[in-house]
Design an enzyme around this catalytic site. Structure first.
Site, PDB file in Angstrom:
ATOM      1  N   ASP A  34       0.816  -1.208   0.000  1.00 59.68           N
ATOM      2  CA  ASP A  34       0.000   0.000   0.000  1.00 59.68           C
ATOM      3  C   ASP A  34       0.853   1.262   0.000  1.00 59.68           C
ATOM      4  O   ASP A  34       2.047   1.237   0.326  1.00 59.68           O
ATOM      5  CB  ASP A  34      -0.875   0.040   1.265  1.00 59.68           C
ATOM      6  CG  ASP A  34      -2.144  -0.775   1.103  1.00 59.68           C
ATOM      7  OD1 ASP A  34      -2.411  -1.241   0.006  1.00 59.68           O
ATOM      8  OD2 ASP A  34      -2.867  -0.939   2.108  1.00 59.68           O
ATOM      9  N   LYS A  56      -4.047   2.752  -3.072  1.00 62.06           N
ATOM     10  CA  LYS A  56      -4.959   3.044  -1.964  1.00 62.06           C
ATOM     11  C   LYS A  56      -4.707   4.412  -1.357  1.00 62.06           C
ATOM     12  O   LYS A  56      -5.138   4.696  -0.247  1.00 62.06           O
ATOM     13  CB  LYS A  56      -4.937   1.962  -0.876  1.00 62.06           C
ATOM     14  CG  LYS A  56      -5.010   0.545  -1.390  1.00 62.06           C
ATOM     15  CD  LYS A  56      -6.177   0.304  -2.303  1.00 62.06           C
ATOM     16  CE  LYS A  56      -7.495   0.171  -1.569  1.00 62.06           C
ATOM     17  NZ  LYS A  56      -8.613  -0.149  -2.503  1.00 62.06           N
ATOM     18  N   MET A 165      -8.566   9.239   8.749  1.00 61.62           N
ATOM     19  CA  MET A 165      -9.030   9.698   7.432  1.00 61.62           C
ATOM     20  C   MET A 165     -10.049  10.830   7.524  1.00 61.62           C
ATOM     21  O   MET A 165     -10.993  10.898   6.747  1.00 61.62           O
ATOM     22  CB  MET A 165      -9.627   8.522   6.648  1.00 61.62           C
ATOM     23  CG  MET A 165      -8.621   7.422   6.355  1.00 61.62           C
ATOM     24  SD  MET A 165      -9.353   5.927   5.638  1.00 61.62           S
ATOM     25  CE  MET A 165     -10.107   5.160   7.079  1.00 61.62           C
TER      26      MET A 165
END
Length: 485
Positions: A34, A56, A165
């Protein structure tokens, strides 16, 4: 039997991967990694291993989730061991559950290897404990990428709130939290690239943090922590107080030999960028060294001027008909690293100079009568001739034999993103850098040299030396950087 291993890469610092994760990477045939997995971890995989970046990154996916699962299934069915390397922990907002389900439905063998999730790493590296008996007994993890889908009335007043996030929509999250009763004065912080040398922390209050995020132009990946424990940061923040924190330092030593210096720089908070300007290669012709080894018992002195000389000498000795029992010579080492390489063979060093250069080695021989003495000097193909010439002048018979050679790597050198420092540990590293990138590439970059010979080479090539080691070792080089920082 081949398997897929869903491995947590940890929060950013490559040293924080688990022992099991490290071992599996070393055995992998394919690694799907990732954006949040530190690229340095890929160096653990074998040379033959396939390395596939699957992205990602927010809004930029190299492959869809379905494509990633298909690639894992396809490779494990080919008999390969697959490591799916995921930032943080696979099961903490890492979509590891979805991937494990896909593998299970395909009848593919898999294992889950946990990792240090980003809030735990951030807590440790910013001095903000997520729990504390005097401040909080409850921690809530929440994903903030879809703030409208979260019921902030239920979780907004949890004692310690960790938001993954949520950096791009934190204005709305903070507004919702305050509207639903969370005091605007609650300590809060946002951390980008936690646990890495480029860790960027912005601390304030729930009310002030949105504006601070915009002011500092903080971008993903970042994690937000809200709660009274954030107030402990000033007392417990150890990482950002390391003496070289945030410094980007280029290590130009040969691949395979750079790690010792890089590791020491990292413990001081620096980002060590390994960019070799030199390769250590076998000699083009080993006949002279092999002939000398066949007559090893006839030498009175064996001089090593580098750890590489020790290593290649030993390799040729192992290929010969004799072994260390044939050695009757006294041994001289130019410095502590070379001495350590000799002592690793359970041999004693009889002579070592006070200054770890050719001149120091010669000074150490001042008390010895070398008339008629036979000396073997296995060294690099290209080196200063001061030692053999001076020892011959003192009456010795010196056999200089090539044990290895150095060369510039066959690739371009890119310093597009300027580092703070570049380190040079030999004249060859300087000369090769200039040949690869040009001296002008170091404009605005501080230069650290391991000693006067290397510094003289740099200056002759138009490079200004900022710091020079007083003790001509990698430890001395680091001390010089610390003193000049």
């Amino acid at each position: 039997m081949s398997k897929v291993y869903l491995v947590g890469a940890g929060p950013g610092d490559p040293d924080l991967i688990t022992c099991k994760g490290r071992k599996l990477l070393q055995q992998a045939d394919a690694v799907l990694y990732d954006y949040l997995a530190n690229p340095a971890l890929l160096d653990l995989a074998p040379a033959h291993a396939e390395r596939i970046y699957v992205g990602k990154k927010k809004s930029v996916h190299a492959f869809s989730q379905e494509e990633i699962c298909a690639m894992m299934i396809e490779r494990v069915r080919q008999g390969l061991n697959v490591v799916r390397l995921k930032g943080g922990d696979p099961f903490i907002f890492g979509r590891g559950g979805e991937e494990a389900e896909a593998l299970a439905e395909a009848g593919v063998a898999f294992e889950i290897v946990p990792g240090v999730t980003s809030p735990l790493g951030i807590a440790a590296y910013t001095g903000v404990p997520l729990t504390h008996r005097e401040h909080t007994k409850v921690v809530t993890f929440v994903t903030g990428h879809d703030a409208a889908a979260i019921d902030w009335t239920k979780i907004g007043n949890t004692e310690t709130l960790v938001i993954f996030m949520g950096i791009t929509c934190f204005d709305e999250i903070a507004r919702q939290l305050i509207v639903n009763g969370r005091p605007a004065e609650t300590p809060a912080m946002a951390v980008r690239w936690g646990t890495r040398p480029d860790q960027h922390t912005v601390a304030g209050t729930l009310g002030s943090l949105p504006a601070l995020i915009h002011q500092h132009d903080l971008k993903p990946p970042a994690t937000i922590i809200i709660g009274e424990v954030v107030g402990l940061r000033e007392k417990l923040n150890w990482f950002e107080r390391l003496p070289l924190f945030g410094q980007r330092i280029v290590v130009t030593r040969a691949r395979g030999q750079a790690e010792a210096l890089s590791a020491k720089l990292r413990t001081l908070g620096a980002e060590a960028i390994e960019a070799p300007t030199i390769e250590i290669l076998p000699a083009l012709d080993y006949e002279p060294l092999d002939r000398a080894i066949a007559e090893l018992g006839s030498y009175d002195w064996l001089i090593f001027t580098s750890a590489n000389g020790v290593r290649f000498f030993l390799e040729r000795l192992d290929r010969s008909a004799v072994d260390l029992r044939a050695l009757r010579a006294r041994i001289c080492a130019i410095g502590p690293a070379t001495r350590a390489a000799v002592e690793a063979l359970h041999l004693k060093v009889d002579v070592m100079g006070k200054d770890y250069v050719a001149e120091g080695l010669l000074a150490a021989f001042a008390a010895h009568d070398l008339t008629g003495q036979r000396i073997l000097l296995p060294r690099a193909a290209v080196a200063r001739d001061l030692v053999p010439v001076e020892l011959a002048r003192r009456g010795a018979q010196v056999d200089v034999v090539e044990a290895y050679r150095t060369a510039a790597p066959d690739r371009a050198f890119d310093l597009a993103e300027k580092p703070d420092w570049i380190t040079f540990t030999s004249s060859s590293t300087v000369q090769n850098f200039v040949a690869m990138a040009g001296a002008e590439a170091l404009a605005g970059v501080k230069v650290a040299s391991i000693g006067p010979i290397t510094s003289a080479t740099a200056r002759n090539l138009g490079i200004e030396v900022t710091a020079e080691a007083n003790v001509y070792t990698t430890e001395g080089l680091i001390e010089a950087i610390l003193h000049a920082s």
